[in-house]
Design an enzyme around this catalytic site. Structure first.
Site, PDB file in Angstrom:
ATOM      1  N   HIS A  40      50.537 -35.041  25.368  1.00  0.00           N
ATOM      2  CA  HIS A  40      51.499 -34.611  24.347  1.00  0.00           C
ATOM      3  C   HIS A  40      51.319 -33.136  24.003  1.00  0.00           C
ATOM      4  CE1 HIS A  40      53.032 -34.685  20.020  1.00  0.00           C
ATOM      5  NE2 HIS A  40      54.088 -34.974  20.759  1.00  0.00           N
TER       6      HIS A  40
ATOM      7  N   HIS B 105      57.333 -26.093  19.733  1.00  0.00           N
ATOM      8  CA  HIS B 105      57.734 -27.335  19.070  1.00  0.00           C
ATOM      9  C   HIS B 105      58.736 -27.117  17.932  1.00  0.00           C
ATOM     10  CE1 HIS B 105      57.517 -30.762  16.282  1.00  0.00           C
ATOM     11  NE2 HIS B 105      57.451 -31.461  17.398  1.00  0.00           N
TER      12      HIS B 105
HETATM   13  O1  G3P Z   1      56.731 -37.378  22.918  1.00  0.00           O
HETATM   14  C1  G3P Z   1      57.395 -37.734  21.794  1.00  0.00           C
HETATM   15  C2  G3P Z   1      57.142 -36.800  20.715  1.00  0.00           C
HETATM   16  O2  G3P Z   1      56.842 -35.567  21.279  1.00  0.00           O
HETATM   17  C3  G3P Z   1      58.280 -36.673  19.759  1.00  0.00           C
HETATM   18  O3  G3P Z   1      57.882 -36.064  18.602  1.00  0.00           O
HETATM   19  O4  G3P Z   1      57.687 -34.173  17.086  1.00  0.00           O
HETATM   20  O5  G3P Z   1      55.858 -34.639  18.657  1.00  0.00           O
HETATM   21  O6  G3P Z   1      57.985 -33.706  19.485  1.00  0.00           O
HETATM   22  P1  G3P Z   1      57.319 -34.577  18.473  1.00  0.00           P
HETATM   23 CA    CA Z   2      57.824 -33.583  21.809  1.00  0.00          CA
END
Ligand code: G3P
Ligand code: CA
Length: 274
Positions: A43, A85
């Site tokens: 992630h 992000h």
């Molecule tokens: O991989 C799913 C996740 O990335 C969605 O939420 O806010 O971490 O981008 P976020």
């Molecule tokens: Ca994400």
């Protein structure tokens, strides 16, 4: 005669009982002891160890065994796809305000690592093209279109970027796109039907909606807190895969590994089993 009748009934009941027992055992084993190994997805790279969405983070994720890098994209003022992000710069860079108000060259000037630890002070906001090129041989990519409504035409921009990328050399790793915005995924699918798209969800979803999404989506990515075997089966019954996020507890990683989940997204790629 009466005794024979009751004996036959008893044998039938016993037969049915054994049948039911075997049936539930096989379902239980299928759910808990599957050979299926979920895709290991880092992630924002390895966001548990490095500043998220930076080259350092992707390197770390690969070092720790991630097979796919999850990353988030936005468009800069000069319409270049960059990896970050938040739509704003404040939380993770030395900049301030909306990312969209800066050119890619201006964004490159920012420090995207010190907020996490001073030793990462040289980390920069990467361009999507840089990340794709740099890690193309080592990992697949799960690219999230972040707030696509803020960037009209971002789907076409991404399709163009991916066409360039795939034309320059052969692709050996998976490339997938996901977003909370289902309409955006539908648009992207029309532009590039060969690239799999998925929809992120954090709330309950009904079968009618799943059926609609299955017309263009290859996977549904539920937040780990709403995922249970029933939801998983409903998604898979519609022919789609299940990647869950963001699983940062080792025991929960194990639990999802034992289920027939298709992929697990974690900040800690070292939590995945070998
Ligand atoms: O991989 C799913 C996740 O990335 C969605 O939420 O806010 O971490 O981008 P976020
Ligand atoms: Ca994400």
């Amino acid at each position: 005669m009466v005794i024979e009748f009751f004996l036959i009934i008893l044998i039938i009941m016993l037969f049915l009982f054994v049948l039911k027992l075997n049936g539930s055992k096989s379902t239980f084993q299928e759910n808990l002891h599957t050979q299926h190994s979920p895709l290991k997805i880092g992630h924002r790279g390895a966001a548990g160890y490095c500043p998220e969405n930076t080259i350092a983070s992707y390197k770390k994720a690969i070092e720790m065994g991630a097979e796919v890098l999850e990353l988030d994209i936005h468009l800069s003022k000069d319409d270049v796809l960059v990896v970050h992000h938040d739509p704003t710069l404040n939380r993770t860079t030395s900049g301030k305000g909306n990312l969209r108000d800066y050119t890619s060259a201006e964004l490159k000037e920012l420090d995207a690592g010190s907020w996490y630890h001073p030793r990462f002070k040289n980390e920069r906001i990467p361009l999507l093209s840089e990340v794709l090129e740099r890690f193309r041989a080592e990992a697949g990519f799960l690219i999230e279109l972040k707030h696509p409504a803020l960037y009209p035409g971002i789907e076409a921009k991404l399709a163009e970027e991916l066409r360039k990328f795939t034309a320059s050399a052969s692709i050996t790793q998976p490339i997938m796109i996901h977003s909370f915005d289902a309409e955006s995924m539908k648009r992207f699918h029309v532009l590039m039907p060969d690239v799999q798209v998925g929809v992120l969800i954090k709330r309950r979803i009904d079968d009618e909606t799943l059926k609609e999404l299955a017309k263009f989506a290859s996977f549904i990515n539920p937040k780990q807190t709403i995922l249970n075997p029933k939801l998983q089966q409903r998604i898979q019954k519609h022919g789609m895969k299940v990647y869950t996020w963001t699983v940062n507890n080792k025991n929960r990683v194990r639990m999802f590994e034992k289920m027939r989940i298709d992929g697990i997204i974690s900040d800690f790629p070292d939590y995945f089993s070998d």
